[in-house]
Write a protein that holds these residues in place. Structure first.
Motif, PDB file in Angstrom:
ATOM      1  N   GLN A   1      71.032  41.167  68.516  1.00 12.41           N
ATOM      2  CA  GLN A   1      72.156  40.846  69.420  1.00 12.41           C
ATOM      3  C   GLN A   1      73.180  41.979  69.375  1.00 12.41           C
ATOM      4  O   GLN A   1      73.676  42.411  70.417  1.00 12.41           O
ATOM      5  CB  GLN A   1      72.824  39.519  69.043  1.00 12.41           C
ATOM      6  CG  GLN A   1      74.104  39.273  69.855  1.00 12.41           C
ATOM      7  CD  GLN A   1      74.325  37.849  70.256  1.00 12.41           C
ATOM      8  OE1 GLN A   1      73.972  36.928  69.502  1.00 12.41           O
ATOM      9  NE2 GLN A   1      74.893  37.636  71.431  1.00 12.41           N
TER      10      GLN A   1
ATOM     11  N   GLY B   1      81.659  46.841  54.412  1.00 16.74           N
ATOM     12  CA  GLY B   1      80.995  46.224  53.257  1.00 16.74           C
ATOM     13  C   GLY B   1      81.852  46.434  52.012  1.00 16.74           C
ATOM     14  O   GLY B   1      82.199  47.571  51.697  1.00 16.74           O
ATOM     15  N   ARG B   2      82.150  45.334  51.313  1.00 15.78           N
ATOM     16  CA  ARG B   2      83.095  45.498  50.199  1.00 15.78           C
ATOM     17  C   ARG B   2      82.442  46.186  48.988  1.00 15.78           C
ATOM     18  O   ARG B   2      83.137  46.717  48.123  1.00 15.78           O
ATOM     19  CB  ARG B   2      83.664  44.159  49.757  1.00 15.78           C
ATOM     20  CG  ARG B   2      82.655  43.279  49.049  1.00 15.78           C
ATOM     21  CD  ARG B   2      83.315  42.104  48.372  1.00 15.78           C
ATOM     22  NE  ARG B   2      82.313  41.272  47.713  1.00 15.78           N
ATOM     23  CZ  ARG B   2      82.610  40.442  46.728  1.00 15.78           C
ATOM     24  NH1 ARG B   2      83.852  40.336  46.301  1.00 15.78           N
ATOM     25  NH2 ARG B   2      81.672  39.710  46.170  1.00 15.78           N
ATOM     26  N   ARG B   3      81.113  46.184  48.948  1.00 15.04           N
ATOM     27  CA  ARG B   3      80.441  46.868  47.815  1.00 15.04           C
ATOM     28  C   ARG B   3      79.917  48.238  48.264  1.00 15.04           C
ATOM     29  O   ARG B   3      80.070  49.222  47.570  1.00 15.04           O
ATOM     30  CB  ARG B   3      79.247  46.047  47.310  1.00 15.04           C
ATOM     31  CG  ARG B   3      79.598  44.733  46.675  1.00 15.04           C
ATOM     32  CD  ARG B   3      78.333  44.126  46.030  1.00 15.04           C
ATOM     33  NE  ARG B   3      78.403  42.679  45.921  1.00 15.04           N
ATOM     34  CZ  ARG B   3      79.107  42.046  44.983  1.00 15.04           C
ATOM     35  NH1 ARG B   3      79.774  42.736  44.107  1.00 15.04           N
ATOM     36  NH2 ARG B   3      79.151  40.718  44.954  1.00 15.04           N
ATOM     37  N   THR B   4      79.337  48.280  49.482  1.00 13.00           N
ATOM     38  CA  THR B   4      78.686  49.523  49.916  1.00 13.00           C
ATOM     39  C   THR B   4      79.641  50.439  50.674  1.00 13.00           C
ATOM     40  O   THR B   4      79.372  51.617  50.830  1.00 13.00           O
ATOM     41  CB  THR B   4      77.529  49.199  50.893  1.00 13.00           C
ATOM     42  OG1 THR B   4      78.113  48.536  52.045  1.00 13.00           O
ATOM     43  CG2 THR B   4      76.475  48.317  50.238  1.00 13.00           C
TER      44      THR B   4
ATOM     45  N   ARG C   1      79.575  47.236  58.792  1.00 11.52           N
ATOM     46  CA  ARG C   1      78.833  45.992  59.029  1.00 11.52           C
ATOM     47  C   ARG C   1      79.287  45.415  60.356  1.00 11.52           C
ATOM     48  O   ARG C   1      80.485  45.473  60.679  1.00 11.52           O
ATOM     49  CB  ARG C   1      79.125  44.990  57.917  1.00 11.52           C
ATOM     50  CG  ARG C   1      78.686  45.453  56.525  1.00 11.52           C
ATOM     51  CD  ARG C   1      77.199  45.568  56.423  1.00 11.52           C
ATOM     52  NE  ARG C   1      76.750  45.780  55.042  1.00 11.52           N
ATOM     53  CZ  ARG C   1      75.480  45.649  54.674  1.00 11.52           C
ATOM     54  NH1 ARG C   1      74.550  45.328  55.561  1.00 11.52           N
ATOM     55  NH2 ARG C   1      75.122  45.853  53.430  1.00 11.52           N
TER      56      ARG C   1
ATOM     57  N   PRO D   1      78.386  39.411  64.674  1.00 10.73           N
ATOM     58  CA  PRO D   1      78.692  38.616  65.873  1.00 10.73           C
ATOM     59  C   PRO D   1      79.245  37.246  65.461  1.00 10.73           C
ATOM     60  O   PRO D   1      78.751  36.640  64.503  1.00 10.73           O
ATOM     61  CB  PRO D   1      77.332  38.451  66.556  1.00 10.73           C
ATOM     62  CG  PRO D   1      76.397  39.387  65.863  1.00 10.73           C
ATOM     63  CD  PRO D   1      76.960  39.633  64.503  1.00 10.73           C
TER      64      PRO D   1
ATOM     65  N   VAL E   1      85.543  32.047  62.331  1.00 10.40           N
ATOM     66  CA  VAL E   1      85.147  30.877  61.526  1.00 10.40           C
ATOM     67  C   VAL E   1      83.925  31.233  60.682  1.00 10.40           C
ATOM     68  O   VAL E   1      82.854  31.517  61.222  1.00 10.40           O
ATOM     69  CB  VAL E   1      84.831  29.685  62.451  1.00 10.40           C
ATOM     70  CG1 VAL E   1      84.362  28.469  61.639  1.00 10.40           C
ATOM     71  CG2 VAL E   1      86.067  29.323  63.286  1.00 10.40           C
TER      72      VAL E   1
ATOM     73  N   SER F   1      81.477  29.953  59.227  1.00  7.49           N
ATOM     74  CA  SER F   1      80.694  28.705  59.123  1.00  7.49           C
ATOM     75  C   SER F   1      79.290  28.932  58.537  1.00  7.49           C
ATOM     76  O   SER F   1      78.817  28.143  57.720  1.00  7.49           O
ATOM     77  CB  SER F   1      80.544  28.078  60.510  1.00  7.49           C
ATOM     78  OG  SER F   1      80.109  29.088  61.430  1.00  7.49           O
ATOM     79  N   ARG F   2      78.621  29.994  58.995  1.00  3.92           N
ATOM     80  CA  ARG F   2      77.249  30.258  58.564  1.00  3.92           C
ATOM     81  C   ARG F   2      76.417  28.971  58.632  1.00  3.92           C
ATOM     82  O   ARG F   2      75.694  28.627  57.693  1.00  3.92           O
ATOM     83  CB  ARG F   2      77.258  30.819  57.140  1.00  3.92           C
ATOM     84  CG  ARG F   2      75.928  31.468  56.772  1.00  3.92           C
ATOM     85  CD  ARG F   2      75.973  32.019  55.382  1.00  3.92           C
ATOM     86  NE  ARG F   2      74.714  32.613  54.998  1.00  3.92           N
ATOM     87  CZ  ARG F   2      74.500  33.066  53.775  1.00  3.92           C
ATOM     88  NH1 ARG F   2      75.437  32.983  52.861  1.00  3.92           N
ATOM     89  NH2 ARG F   2      73.350  33.597  53.472  1.00  3.92           N
TER      90      ARG F   2
ATOM     91  N   VAL G   1      78.650  36.489  53.592  1.00  4.26           N
ATOM     92  CA  VAL G   1      79.229  37.578  52.788  1.00  4.26           C
ATOM     93  C   VAL G   1      80.267  38.374  53.575  1.00  4.26           C
ATOM     94  O   VAL G   1      81.151  38.976  52.978  1.00  4.26           O
ATOM     95  CB  VAL G   1      78.157  38.527  52.188  1.00  4.26           C
ATOM     96  CG1 VAL G   1      77.276  37.801  51.204  1.00  4.26           C
ATOM     97  CG2 VAL G   1      77.339  39.217  53.246  1.00  4.26           C
ATOM     98  N   TRP G   2      80.218  38.300  54.903  1.00  6.57           N
ATOM     99  CA  TRP G   2      81.277  39.009  55.655  1.00  6.57           C
ATOM    100  C   TRP G   2      82.651  38.440  55.316  1.00  6.57           C
ATOM    101  O   TRP G   2      83.676  39.134  55.425  1.00  6.57           O
ATOM    102  CB  TRP G   2      81.015  39.010  57.161  1.00  6.57           C
ATOM    103  CG  TRP G   2      80.957  37.681  57.855  1.00  6.57           C
ATOM    104  CD1 TRP G   2      79.825  36.942  58.172  1.00  6.57           C
ATOM    105  CD2 TRP G   2      82.067  36.901  58.349  1.00  6.57           C
ATOM    106  NE1 TRP G   2      80.179  35.780  58.810  1.00  6.57           N
ATOM    107  CE2 TRP G   2      81.539  35.724  58.928  1.00  6.57           C
ATOM    108  CE3 TRP G   2      83.456  37.079  58.345  1.00  6.57           C
ATOM    109  CZ2 TRP G   2      82.341  34.733  59.521  1.00  6.57           C
ATOM    110  CZ3 TRP G   2      84.269  36.098  58.915  1.00  6.57           C
ATOM    111  CH2 TRP G   2      83.702  34.954  59.486  1.00  6.57           C
TER     112      TRP G   2
ATOM    113  N   ASN H   1      83.938  40.585  52.735  1.00 12.75           N
ATOM    114  CA  ASN H   1      84.301  41.891  53.301  1.00 12.75           C
ATOM    115  C   ASN H   1      85.698  41.826  53.912  1.00 12.75           C
ATOM    116  O   ASN H   1      86.535  42.703  53.689  1.00 12.75           O
ATOM    117  CB  ASN H   1      83.301  42.307  54.389  1.00 12.75           C
ATOM    118  CG  ASN H   1      81.918  42.577  53.857  1.00 12.75           C
ATOM    119  OD1 ASN H   1      81.721  42.684  52.642  1.00 12.75           O
ATOM    120  ND2 ASN H   1      80.942  42.664  54.742  1.00 12.75           N
TER     121      ASN H   1
ATOM    122  N   TYR I   1      80.787  23.617  65.172  1.00 10.34           N
ATOM    123  CA  TYR I   1      81.575  23.916  63.954  1.00 10.34           C
ATOM    124  C   TYR I   1      81.894  22.634  63.185  1.00 10.34           C
ATOM    125  O   TYR I   1      81.881  22.612  61.953  1.00 10.34           O
ATOM    126  CB  TYR I   1      82.890  24.599  64.314  1.00 10.34           C
ATOM    127  CG  TYR I   1      82.802  26.076  64.626  1.00 10.34           C
ATOM    128  CD1 TYR I   1      83.606  26.641  65.628  1.00 10.34           C
ATOM    129  CD2 TYR I   1      81.959  26.929  63.921  1.00 10.34           C
ATOM    130  CE1 TYR I   1      83.554  27.997  65.925  1.00 10.34           C
ATOM    131  CE2 TYR I   1      81.904  28.285  64.198  1.00 10.34           C
ATOM    132  CZ  TYR I   1      82.698  28.810  65.200  1.00 10.34           C
ATOM    133  OH  TYR I   1      82.650  30.158  65.485  1.00 10.34           O
TER     134      TYR I   1
END
Ligand code: F42
Length: 145
Positions: free
Chosen positions: A15, A44-47, A51, A54, A67, A69-70, A78-79, A82, A125
């Motif tokens: 996408q 990315g907070r580690r790399t 990133r 969407p 949101v 939600s995942r 993980v975003w 970030n 949601y």
């Protein structure tokens, strides 16, 4: 410029490629729902990598409600981490690309207002929140210019 590392999820990566590759003229909705999507470019907070995430487009005036939600998974996407580490993001809404700053909205009447707007825009949601005992995080993204 940091390296772009695509999502590990094929449908998401595809996408992003269609949406951005078309300059924000194609791949603008969540599959066949017709509901609009934005692309949040974050760090990315580690790399330190670029990133691209969407998310459903939920507008509050000129601001966006993000949101985490995942799909109601037990853990935050993980975003989320970030954005907590680096709140400066870029949001693409079709052909409009803006530098924005995000802040998480803690549980409050403000969060309830934003949550209600988000559920009105994307009813699933509420189903996601009903199926997990984590409080789904809500961010507001505000223009920095
Ligand atoms: N997700 C939502 O949570 N809300 C939405 O409204 C939403 C809408 C939506 C619409 C269209 C679409 O295509 C996808 C949509 N998604 C929505 C899914 C969303 O884009 C994300 O794919 C999903 O939320 C999961 O986010 P995630 O950041 O957990 O992605 C995983 C799959 C991922 O890419 N993991 C990478 C990996 O290699 O495992 C790591 C990504 C990363 O950022 N790593 C950090 C780094 O430093 O690079 C480290 C993070 C850490 O702390 O470990």
């Amino acid at each position: 410029m940091a390296e772009y590392i695509p999502s590990t999820s094929d449908w998401v990566r595809e996408q992003v490629e269609l949406y951005e590759g078309s300059g924000g003229t194609q791949g603008l909705t969540l599959r066949d729902t017709g509901l609009p999507v934005i692309i949040v470019t974050n760090t990315g907070r580690r790399t330190g990598a670029v990133r691209k995430t969407p998310l459903m487009r939920v507008a509050d005036g000129k601001d966006y409600i993000l949101v985490a939600s995942r799909g109601g998974a037990p853990k935050h996407p993980v975003w989320y981490y970030n954005l907590k580490a680096e709140p400066n993001v870029e949001i693409r809404d079709e052909t409009l690309v803006q530098s924005m700053r995000v802040r998480e909205v803690p549980d409050s009447s403000e969060r309830q207002r934003l949550w209600d707007i988000a559920v009105a825009a994307f009813p699933p949601y509420q189903e996601y929140q009903d199926k997990t005992d984590r409080l789904i995080p809500v961010f507001i993204a505000e223009a920095t210019a």
